[in-house]
Design a protein around this motif. Sequence first.
Motif, PDB file in Angstrom:
ATOM      1  N   ALA A  12      -5.367   7.940   1.503  1.00 23.84           N
ATOM      2  CA  ALA A  12      -5.903   8.942   2.421  1.00 23.84           C
ATOM      3  C   ALA A  12      -5.656   8.564   3.864  1.00 23.84           C
ATOM      4  CB  ALA A  12      -7.397   9.124   2.174  1.00 23.84           C
ATOM      5  N   VAL A  13      -5.723   7.276   4.156  1.00 24.83           N
ATOM      6  CA  VAL A  13      -5.536   6.826   5.531  1.00 24.83           C
ATOM      7  C   VAL A  13      -4.068   6.735   5.884  1.00 24.83           C
ATOM      8  CG1 VAL A  13      -5.997   4.960   7.150  1.00 24.83           C
ATOM      9  CG2 VAL A  13      -7.707   5.603   5.465  1.00 24.83           C
ATOM     10  N   ALA A  14      -3.234   6.385   4.892  1.00 20.50           N
ATOM     11  CA  ALA A  14      -1.816   6.163   5.180  1.00 20.50           C
ATOM     12  C   ALA A  14      -1.174   7.386   5.819  1.00 20.50           C
ATOM     13  CB  ALA A  14      -1.078   5.795   3.898  1.00 20.50           C
ATOM     14  N   ALA A  15      -1.534   8.560   5.349  1.00 22.16           N
ATOM     15  CA  ALA A  15      -0.914   9.771   5.888  1.00 22.16           C
ATOM     16  C   ALA A  15      -1.274   9.987   7.351  1.00 22.16           C
ATOM     17  CB  ALA A  15      -1.350  10.986   5.066  1.00 22.16           C
ATOM     18  N   ALA A  43      -9.570   2.859  20.820  1.00 14.76           N
ATOM     19  CA  ALA A  43      -9.158   4.258  20.720  1.00 14.76           C
ATOM     20  C   ALA A  43      -8.712   4.643  19.322  1.00 14.76           C
ATOM     21  CB  ALA A  43      -8.015   4.531  21.706  1.00 14.76           C
ATOM     22  N   ALA A  44      -8.433   3.666  18.470  1.00 10.17           N
ATOM     23  CA  ALA A  44      -7.879   3.967  17.156  1.00 10.17           C
ATOM     24  C   ALA A  44      -8.986   4.063  16.123  1.00 10.17           C
ATOM     25  CB  ALA A  44      -6.880   2.883  16.766  1.00 10.17           C
ATOM     26  N   SER A  45      -8.804   4.954  15.135  1.00  9.93           N
ATOM     27  CA  SER A  45      -9.802   5.078  14.087  1.00  9.93           C
ATOM     28  C   SER A  45      -9.652   4.048  12.979  1.00  9.93           C
ATOM     29  CB  SER A  45      -9.784   6.494  13.506  1.00  9.93           C
ATOM     30  OG  SER A  45      -8.488   6.846  13.085  1.00  9.93           O
ATOM     31  N   ASN A  95      -5.219  -0.535   6.829  1.00 10.55           N
ATOM     32  CA  ASN A  95      -4.956   0.783   6.278  1.00 10.55           C
ATOM     33  C   ASN A  95      -6.139   1.271   5.453  1.00 10.55           C
ATOM     34  OD1 ASN A  95      -3.730   3.129   5.491  1.00 10.55           O
ATOM     35  ND2 ASN A  95      -2.007   2.161   4.456  1.00 10.55           N
ATOM     36  N   GLY A  96      -7.211   1.625   6.137  1.00 17.63           N
ATOM     37  CA  GLY A  96      -8.407   2.098   5.467  1.00 17.63           C
ATOM     38  C   GLY A  96      -9.545   2.175   6.467  1.00 17.63           C
ATOM     39  N   SER A  97     -10.760   2.300   5.959  1.00 21.10           N
ATOM     40  CA  SER A  97     -11.936   2.367   6.814  1.00 21.10           C
ATOM     41  C   SER A  97     -12.545   0.976   6.962  1.00 21.10           C
ATOM     42  CB  SER A  97     -12.969   3.312   6.202  1.00 21.10           C
ATOM     43  OG  SER A  97     -13.475   2.756   4.994  1.00 21.10           O
TER      44      SER A  97
END
Length: 249
Positions: A14-17, A36-38, A236-238
């Motif tokens: 989900a995050v990769a996209a 600034a990045a999620s 690559n994730g939360s």
Amino acid sequence: MARDHTPPRHRARAVAATVAALTLGGASLAALPASAASPPQGHDVSSHQKSVNWAGARAKGAEFVYVKATESTNYRNPYFAQQYDGARSAGLIRGAYHFAAPDKSWGTTQAAFFVRNGGAWRADGWTLPPALDIEYNPYDKKHKCYGLSKAKMVDWIKAFSDEIKRETGRRPVIYTTTHWWNTCTGGSDAFAADHALWIARHESADTGALPAGWSFWTFWQYDNSGSLPGDQNLYNGSQDQLKQFARGS
């Protein structure tokens, strides 16, 4: 980094996209402050960074860090304790990495040295799995694959990984570049199923093609300088998934 596990696939897809383009508001992440990045922002450090201001790094948005512990079987980062323990005290999830020297000794030997000198792991949610930094030989450009055949290199990595798994219960994260992997392992797909990928590709809008077998990356080293000390990385994730990855769940 020479200069001085894998989470289930559904966690990263989900995050990769959303991260693949690596742009926010038209600006590359390399040009943005960490806050600034999620995706969780992090970095990696070695003796080059010496005594790191960890509170300052945390204030700039660092959520995780990899710290160089060892190289071959005769080098230990003299700043390792300050860096590794300091990161934890500042609230960062941290892990240790080993710089591979496959021309010096066998993978099993180097893995054991690494574990004895900082490369251990425990399921506390704050300790990332040990990482293997394997890349072109920085000391001998004529033997950029350390004089090993492709098959022998694969065997070396397997031996290192097996010893890490035996001693810590985790497979190591593999840090590499796609070019190195294709050149020095012949594009082996023997590790993708159970090893997290830490891909290095700097100053680019995306990671590019990944090494054989891997369909996603877990960490991306996207620049060798930025707002955080050392090299700049993304997970690559939360943040919750990063903690789960650290726990081994």
